[in-house]
Design a protein around this motif. Sequence first.
Motif, PDB file in Angstrom:
ATOM      1  N   GLY A 266       0.804  -1.211   0.000  1.00 39.71           N
ATOM      2  CA  GLY A 266       0.000   0.000   0.000  1.00 39.71           C
ATOM      3  C   GLY A 266       0.840   1.266   0.000  1.00 39.71           C
ATOM      4  O   GLY A 266       0.551   2.226  -0.727  1.00 39.71           O
ATOM      5  N   LEU A 267       1.901   1.275   0.814  1.00 42.34           N
ATOM      6  CA  LEU A 267       2.726   2.478   0.907  1.00 42.34           C
ATOM      7  C   LEU A 267       3.560   2.685  -0.355  1.00 42.34           C
ATOM      8  O   LEU A 267       3.790   3.822  -0.769  1.00 42.34           O
ATOM      9  N   ALA A 268       4.001   1.584  -0.983  1.00 45.01           N
ATOM     10  CA  ALA A 268       4.728   1.714  -2.251  1.00 45.01           C
ATOM     11  C   ALA A 268       3.807   2.296  -3.317  1.00 45.01           C
ATOM     12  O   ALA A 268       4.231   3.129  -4.131  1.00 45.01           O
ATOM     13  N   THR A 269       2.538   1.869  -3.313  1.00 48.20           N
ATOM     14  CA  THR A 269       1.555   2.425  -4.253  1.00 48.20           C
ATOM     15  C   THR A 269       1.418   3.924  -4.041  1.00 48.20           C
ATOM     16  O   THR A 269       1.462   4.715  -4.994  1.00 48.20           O
ATOM     17  N   ALA A 270       1.242   4.325  -2.789  1.00 49.26           N
ATOM     18  CA  ALA A 270       1.044   5.740  -2.467  1.00 49.26           C
ATOM     19  C   ALA A 270       2.253   6.579  -2.873  1.00 49.26           C
ATOM     20  O   ALA A 270       2.115   7.646  -3.501  1.00 49.26           O
ATOM     21  N   CYS A 271       3.443   6.104  -2.528  1.00 51.30           N
ATOM     22  CA  CYS A 271       4.666   6.862  -2.847  1.00 51.30           C
ATOM     23  C   CYS A 271       4.846   6.998  -4.352  1.00 51.30           C
ATOM     24  O   CYS A 271       5.154   8.081  -4.861  1.00 51.30           O
ATOM     25  N   ARG A 272       4.644   5.907  -5.079  1.00 56.63           N
ATOM     26  CA  ARG A 272       4.852   5.948  -6.533  1.00 56.63           C
ATOM     27  C   ARG A 272       3.827   6.861  -7.212  1.00 56.63           C
ATOM     28  O   ARG A 272       4.164   7.602  -8.153  1.00 56.63           O
ATOM     29  N   LEU A 273       2.576   6.811  -6.751  1.00 56.27           N
ATOM     30  CA  LEU A 273       1.556   7.711  -7.310  1.00 56.27           C
ATOM     31  C   LEU A 273       1.976   9.168  -7.181  1.00 56.27           C
ATOM     32  O   LEU A 273       1.885   9.950  -8.143  1.00 56.27           O
ATOM     33  N   MET A 274       2.443   9.545  -5.997  1.00 54.19           N
ATOM     34  CA  MET A 274       2.791  10.953  -5.768  1.00 54.19           C
ATOM     35  C   MET A 274       4.083  11.340  -6.487  1.00 54.19           C
ATOM     36  O   MET A 274       4.242  12.492  -6.924  1.00 54.19           O
TER      37      MET A 274
ATOM     38  N   ILE B  21      10.855 -17.357   0.677  1.00 45.20           N
ATOM     39  CA  ILE B  21      10.205 -16.953   1.936  1.00 45.20           C
ATOM     40  C   ILE B  21      10.263 -15.430   2.063  1.00 45.20           C
ATOM     41  O   ILE B  21      10.549 -14.878   3.122  1.00 45.20           O
ATOM     42  N   LYS B  22       9.975 -14.747   0.973  1.00 47.19           N
ATOM     43  CA  LYS B  22      10.018 -13.279   0.954  1.00 47.19           C
ATOM     44  C   LYS B  22       8.822 -12.771   0.168  1.00 47.19           C
ATOM     45  O   LYS B  22       8.526 -13.275  -0.915  1.00 47.19           O
ATOM     46  N   GLY B  23       8.175 -11.739   0.724  1.00 41.22           N
ATOM     47  CA  GLY B  23       7.044 -11.162   0.022  1.00 41.22           C
ATOM     48  C   GLY B  23       7.073  -9.654  -0.070  1.00 41.22           C
ATOM     49  O   GLY B  23       6.285  -9.067  -0.803  1.00 41.22           O
ATOM     50  N   SER B  24       7.978  -9.012   0.674  1.00 42.48           N
ATOM     51  CA  SER B  24       7.945  -7.539   0.722  1.00 42.48           C
ATOM     52  C   SER B  24       8.329  -6.926  -0.615  1.00 42.48           C
ATOM     53  O   SER B  24       7.697  -5.970  -1.080  1.00 42.48           O
ATOM     54  N   HIS B  25       9.374  -7.455  -1.256  1.00 42.71           N
ATOM     55  CA  HIS B  25       9.817  -6.861  -2.519  1.00 42.71           C
ATOM     56  C   HIS B  25       8.788  -7.086  -3.623  1.00 42.71           C
ATOM     57  O   HIS B  25       8.531  -6.184  -4.426  1.00 42.71           O
ATOM     58  N   THR B  26       8.154  -8.260  -3.640  1.00 41.20           N
ATOM     59  CA  THR B  26       7.152  -8.524  -4.671  1.00 41.20           C
ATOM     60  C   THR B  26       5.864  -7.741  -4.396  1.00 41.20           C
ATOM     61  O   THR B  26       5.197  -7.279  -5.324  1.00 41.20           O
ATOM     62  N   ALA B  27       5.518  -7.590  -3.117  1.00 45.65           N
ATOM     63  CA  ALA B  27       4.340  -6.780  -2.760  1.00 45.65           C
ATOM     64  C   ALA B  27       4.553  -5.328  -3.185  1.00 45.65           C
ATOM     65  O   ALA B  27       3.656  -4.694  -3.762  1.00 45.65           O
ATOM     66  N   MET B  28       5.736  -4.788  -2.891  1.00 43.34           N
ATOM     67  CA  MET B  28       6.028  -3.401  -3.271  1.00 43.34           C
ATOM     68  C   MET B  28       5.962  -3.217  -4.780  1.00 43.34           C
ATOM     69  O   MET B  28       5.402  -2.234  -5.278  1.00 43.34           O
ATOM     70  N   LYS B  29       6.502  -4.179  -5.514  1.00 48.08           N
ATOM     71  CA  LYS B  29       6.495  -4.051  -6.969  1.00 48.08           C
ATOM     72  C   LYS B  29       5.076  -4.097  -7.514  1.00 48.08           C
ATOM     73  O   LYS B  29       4.731  -3.326  -8.429  1.00 48.08           O
ATOM     74  N   SER B  30       4.230  -4.963  -6.955  1.00 45.97           N
ATOM     75  CA  SER B  30       2.834  -4.987  -7.419  1.00 45.97           C
ATOM     76  C   SER B  30       2.171  -3.636  -7.169  1.00 45.97           C
ATOM     77  O   SER B  30       1.381  -3.161  -7.983  1.00 45.97           O
ATOM     78  N   GLY B  31       2.516  -2.986  -6.048  1.00 48.83           N
ATOM     79  CA  GLY B  31       1.976  -1.666  -5.748  1.00 48.83           C
ATOM     80  C   GLY B  31       2.490  -0.591  -6.684  1.00 48.83           C
ATOM     81  O   GLY B  31       1.746   0.326  -7.077  1.00 48.83           O
ATOM     82  N   MET B  32       3.755  -0.699  -7.078  1.00 50.45           N
ATOM     83  CA  MET B  32       4.333   0.293  -7.995  1.00 50.45           C
ATOM     84  C   MET B  32       3.716   0.166  -9.391  1.00 50.45           C
ATOM     85  O   MET B  32       3.429   1.168 -10.052  1.00 50.45           O
ATOM     86  N   VAL B  33       3.490  -1.082  -9.830  1.00 49.14           N
ATOM     87  CA  VAL B  33       2.812  -1.291 -11.121  1.00 49.14           C
ATOM     88  C   VAL B  33       1.377  -0.756 -11.033  1.00 49.14           C
ATOM     89  O   VAL B  33       0.869  -0.128 -11.970  1.00 49.14           O
ATOM     90  N   ALA B  34       0.723  -0.993  -9.886  1.00 51.69           N
ATOM     91  CA  ALA B  34      -0.632  -0.467  -9.677  1.00 51.69           C
ATOM     92  C   ALA B  34      -0.636   1.051  -9.792  1.00 51.69           C
ATOM     93  O   ALA B  34      -1.507   1.645 -10.444  1.00 51.69           O
ATOM     94  N   ALA B  35       0.334   1.698  -9.155  1.00 49.95           N
ATOM     95  CA  ALA B  35       0.401   3.168  -9.171  1.00 49.95           C
ATOM     96  C   ALA B  35       0.568   3.683 -10.599  1.00 49.95           C
ATOM     97  O   ALA B  35      -0.097   4.658 -11.010  1.00 49.95           O
ATOM     98  N   GLU B  36       1.450   3.050 -11.351  1.00 49.88           N
ATOM     99  CA  GLU B  36       1.696   3.505 -12.726  1.00 49.88           C
ATOM    100  C   GLU B  36       0.447   3.329 -13.587  1.00 49.88           C
ATOM    101  O   GLU B  36       0.106   4.194 -14.401  1.00 49.88           O
ATOM    102  N   THR B  37      -0.260   2.201 -13.393  1.00 50.36           N
ATOM    103  CA  THR B  37      -1.479   1.949 -14.160  1.00 50.36           C
ATOM    104  C   THR B  37      -2.556   2.976 -13.812  1.00 50.36           C
ATOM    105  O   THR B  37      -3.217   3.540 -14.698  1.00 50.36           O
ATOM    106  N   ILE B  38      -2.739   3.220 -12.517  1.00 48.77           N
ATOM    107  CA  ILE B  38      -3.758   4.182 -12.068  1.00 48.77           C
ATOM    108  C   ILE B  38      -3.419   5.589 -12.556  1.00 48.77           C
ATOM    109  O   ILE B  38      -4.286   6.319 -13.059  1.00 48.77           O
TER     110      ILE B  38
END
Length: 551
Positions: A19-27, A337-354
């Motif tokens: 969520g925070l990666a999405t917000a930062c990338r949008l702005m 056993i890692k999800g933070s980097h992939t979660a952030m990337k999904s949020g950044m792609v979301a931000a760019e699409t939005i």
Amino acid sequence: MQRESMEFDVVIVGAGPAGLATACRLMQLATEANQELTVCVVEKGSEVGAHILSGAILEPTALTELFPDWKDKGAPLNTPVTQDDIYVLNNAEKSIKVPQLLIPKTMHNEGNYIISLGNLCRWLAEQAESLGVEVFPGFAAAEVLYDDKGTVKGIITGDMGIGHDGQPKDSYMPGMELHAKYTVFAEGCRGHLGKQLIAKFKLDEGKEPQHYGIGIKELWDIPPEKHQPGLVVHTTGWPLKESGSHGGSFLYHIENNQVVVGLITDLGYENPHVSPFDEFQRHKQHPVIKQYLAGGKRVSYGARAISKGGIQSLPKMTFPGGLLIGCDAGTLNFAKIKGSHTAMKSGMVAAETIFNALSSGAEAKPELTEFTAAYEASWAYKELYQQRNFGPAMHKFGNILGAAFAYIDLNLFNGKLPFTMHDLKPDYAQMKPAAECKKIDYPKPDNQISFDKLSSVFISNTNHEEDQPCHLQLTDPDLPIRENLPKYDEPAQRYCPAGVYEVVEADEGGKQFQINAQNCVHCKTCDIKDPAQNITWVTPEGAGGPNYPNM
């Protein structure tokens, strides 16, 4: 009911890494284009980071893309990994150290950092606010708002001051409607609104069931002479193999003479007598782990489910009016056993699409279908595809043979074997009747290395307003005693890591199913593992739940 409302371009549910990666990338994009954009993030924890729990080793790929100057900005990545040790625990005393050459390459951590994910999220929230994002901690997203065409148009935050009987108290304050052109759901694993959206829009149609583990973690102060900053220890085998379960442990040496230690138990286990909490407590007694903890002091405790079905279980992430991202969708890479980097990337792609949709000048599109192609073109999706067989192999072959398969698949074939393995049975449906399974006699805690549930919940700083409706809802209140108790010895008593569920003597005789909702650490295990799927976790009042310091 007439509620106050606020209008935003984008509302994001959940102040985790996605969520925070999405917000930062949008702005960032809005600033680069000199455009006005209103973005808000709602977070049910009392502060950003209060509900964040992860191992955590961070692969900094996404963070570096988002903030190339993260070091200069003071991101809390202070402990680079210096050594990776993996052990197979044969029994309560013996172990074998796995040679580096035989370790699947996904388990190597060169270039990664041992972090507190909660502290990273606190830092990300600071960056988001400095970019102009409004961050609202202590406000739970309780309901999804739809327009008359069935498109998501935002969320309603939870009412405050509702009594246990459902009636408003003197302190009553109705929730607010937050309207948005697009709403992004980033609640983490088994998000309760994400679960509703998946069902409503059939986002998992044609997909395999999601699979889960429960991660239980403690933070310890240890004697300085035992501390090795940057040391990473992973184990598999005992004690889980003794109970017919799968999973593995982690012990990471972070800064300030502290270690984090934890155990992930696969929630596909069959024996209803298994208690993931007690498996973890006895695991710490193994010499490989105990050597670091002896003489130390436990300072925090927590638990959280993880989504680990991988790409085979990944739902469609778009629907009219919004997106489902991060662990709410299930983007964790279980092979690492890692999800933070992939979660952030999904949020950044979301931000760019939005952002592209909002800045096109056309009327906001109802569904951002172009997100799917953009996400599938990203390194995060390709990583999940490459490592798609890891989880099913562990389920099918067990940890040792599964690791051997993973070595061949990943180290020798680079994830390009010409087939995809499947895992079609949901975790809750794996459980066998108690009469068919071996009872497990867990040792009593020694209160030095191992502890009980209630003292553990106490140091998670968990608190809820007591006079409020129970947020653990039973579809059929009588089912636990009528069916689960005789058939499965009511496994909620054991799979819950916080002592929420008890079977007690009823006043009028017989048995009664008791829910101690005040203890809930929001791990979601009950929502996942109940064999009758009779328990639904919904959000309690905002700011309730654990208050993790730097987990």
